[in-house]
Design a protein around this motif. Sequence first.
Motif, mmCIF file in Angstrom:
data_model
loop_
_atom_site.group_PDB
_atom_site.id
_atom_site.type_symbol
_atom_site.label_atom_id
_atom_site.label_comp_id
_atom_site.label_asym_id
_atom_site.label_seq_id
_atom_site.Cartn_x
_atom_site.Cartn_y
_atom_site.Cartn_z
ATOM 1 N N THR A 8 5.867 23.104 -5.231
ATOM 2 C CA THR A 8 5.307 22.166 -4.269
ATOM 3 C C THR A 8 3.853 22.553 -4.054
ATOM 4 O O THR A 8 3.557 23.708 -3.724
ATOM 5 N N ILE A 9 2.948 21.599 -4.294
ATOM 6 C CA ILE A 9 1.513 21.831 -4.135
ATOM 7 C C ILE A 9 0.923 20.699 -3.303
ATOM 8 O O ILE A 9 1.567 19.667 -3.081
ATOM 9 N N SER A 10 -0.303 20.864 -2.879
ATOM 10 C CA SER A 10 -0.995 19.815 -2.125
ATOM 11 C C SER A 10 -1.356 18.650 -3.036
ATOM 12 O O SER A 10 -1.670 18.844 -4.213
ATOM 13 N N SER B 79 -8.817 22.149 -18.420
ATOM 14 C CA SER B 79 -9.844 22.696 -17.523
ATOM 15 C C SER B 79 -9.784 22.077 -16.129
ATOM 16 O O SER B 79 -10.402 22.588 -15.203
ATOM 17 N N VAL B 80 -9.049 20.980 -15.982
ATOM 18 C CA VAL B 80 -8.736 20.391 -14.675
ATOM 19 C C VAL B 80 -7.243 20.056 -14.669
ATOM 20 O O VAL B 80 -6.636 19.849 -15.720
ATOM 21 N N ASP B 81 -6.659 20.010 -13.494
ATOM 22 C CA ASP B 81 -5.229 19.715 -13.398
ATOM 23 C C ASP B 81 -4.918 18.340 -13.972
ATOM 24 O O ASP B 81 -5.679 17.384 -13.792
ATOM 25 N N GLY B 82 -3.775 18.268 -14.655
ATOM 26 C CA GLY B 82 -3.402 17.061 -15.376
ATOM 27 C C GLY B 82 -2.265 16.279 -14.748
ATOM 28 O O GLY B 82 -2.066 16.283 -13.534
ATOM 29 N N THR B 83 -1.482 15.654 -15.611
ATOM 30 C CA THR B 83 -0.533 14.610 -15.204
ATOM 31 C C THR B 83 0.890 15.087 -14.931
ATOM 32 O O THR B 83 1.747 14.266 -14.638
ATOM 33 N N PHE B 84 1.158 16.376 -15.011
ATOM 34 C CA PHE B 84 2.496 16.873 -14.700
ATOM 35 C C PHE B 84 2.638 17.095 -13.199
ATOM 36 O O PHE B 84 3.031 18.153 -12.730
ATOM 37 N N GLN B 85 2.259 16.081 -12.440
ATOM 38 C CA GLN B 85 2.355 16.092 -10.986
ATOM 39 C C GLN B 85 2.531 14.643 -10.528
ATOM 40 O O GLN B 85 2.313 13.714 -11.300
ATOM 41 N N GLU B 86 2.913 14.471 -9.304
ATOM 42 C CA GLU B 86 3.175 13.125 -8.797
ATOM 43 C C GLU B 86 1.897 12.333 -8.548
ATOM 44 O O GLU B 86 1.877 11.108 -8.702
ATOM 45 N N MET C 128 0.845 -1.190 0.000
ATOM 46 C CA MET C 128 0.000 0.000 0.000
ATOM 47 C C MET C 128 0.882 1.242 0.000
ATOM 48 O O MET C 128 1.857 1.336 0.720
ATOM 49 N N CYS C 129 0.515 2.197 -0.773
ATOM 50 C CA CYS C 129 1.280 3.433 -0.948
ATOM 51 C C CYS C 129 0.919 4.437 0.142
ATOM 52 O O CYS C 129 -0.257 4.677 0.398
ATOM 53 N N GLN C 130 1.915 4.987 0.773
ATOM 54 C CA GLN C 130 1.698 6.086 1.720
ATOM 55 C C GLN C 130 1.540 7.367 0.908
ATOM 56 O O GLN C 130 2.455 7.756 0.186
ATOM 57 N N ILE C 131 0.394 8.009 1.008
ATOM 58 C CA ILE C 131 0.117 9.203 0.214
ATOM 59 C C ILE C 131 0.600 10.425 0.994
ATOM 60 O O ILE C 131 0.130 10.677 2.104
ATOM 61 N N PRO C 132 1.532 11.197 0.416
ATOM 62 C CA PRO C 132 2.020 12.395 1.109
ATOM 63 C C PRO C 132 0.993 13.524 1.064
ATOM 64 O O PRO C 132 -0.001 13.460 0.334
ATOM 65 N N LYS C 133 1.225 14.545 1.822
ATOM 66 C CA LYS C 133 0.344 15.727 1.831
ATOM 67 C C LYS C 133 0.696 16.696 0.698
ATOM 68 O O LYS C 133 -0.165 17.424 0.209
ATOM 69 N N THR C 134 1.991 16.742 0.314
ATOM 70 C CA THR C 134 2.432 17.635 -0.757
ATOM 71 C C THR C 134 3.176 16.852 -1.823
ATOM 72 O O THR C 134 3.601 15.722 -1.608
ATOM 73 N N GLN C 135 3.356 17.502 -2.974
ATOM 74 C CA GLN C 135 4.009 16.883 -4.127
ATOM 75 C C GLN C 135 4.630 17.964 -4.996
ATOM 76 O O GLN C 135 4.324 19.139 -4.860
ATOM 77 N N LYS C 136 5.472 17.545 -5.927
ATOM 78 C CA LYS C 136 6.028 18.444 -6.942
ATOM 79 C C LYS C 136 5.129 18.407 -8.179
ATOM 80 O O LYS C 136 4.583 17.363 -8.533
ATOM 81 N N ALA C 137 4.989 19.566 -8.832
ATOM 82 C CA ALA C 137 4.161 19.659 -10.028
ATOM 83 C C ALA C 137 4.698 20.754 -10.936
ATOM 84 O O ALA C 137 5.300 21.721 -10.472
ATOM 85 N N ALA C 138 4.467 20.586 -12.232
ATOM 86 C CA ALA C 138 4.773 21.627 -13.218
ATOM 87 C C ALA C 138 3.522 22.477 -13.368
ATOM 88 O O ALA C 138 2.488 22.013 -13.857
#
Length: 144
Positions: A24-26, A122-129, A1-11
């Motif tokens: 760094t975004i939520s 129109s919604v955030d895409g895949t350039f994030q973790e 099971m993956c531990q989901i962090p609170k923040t991540q890196k995104a373009a």
Amino acid sequence: MCQIPKTQKAAVIESHTKPIEIKTISVPTPGPDDVLVKIEYTGVCHSDLHIAKNDWPMASKLPLVGGHEGAGRVVALGSNVKDFKIGDAVGVVCLHSACMNCEYCIQGRENVCPNQNLSGYSVDGTFQEYCVARASHVARSQRN
């Protein structure tokens, strides 16, 4: 099971006149009909560059995490999602969602739905973790 962090890196595209920034975004929370995907791979399409430069007649949302060609594993399920499980391999595609009620959707032509949402537009895409995707519109992998 993956531990989901609170923040991540995104373009992130903050403005169509400034360079894309790595921020760094939520980590987003999936809605009732969504899955949260840990992105393992993502492609850059030329349309991503057009979106960043605001070359199309419809404005994208801002700020925006671009990308609509991602693949990864489901790490969280919305409360209404019954046909996926944690760990399923999926692809996040351009068409994030459609209304499923208009004449086009009823005919199976969701790609021309006037109420559609697009990943990385129109919604955030895949350039994030971690990326939220509508469960009804992800591509399920045959290799799980």
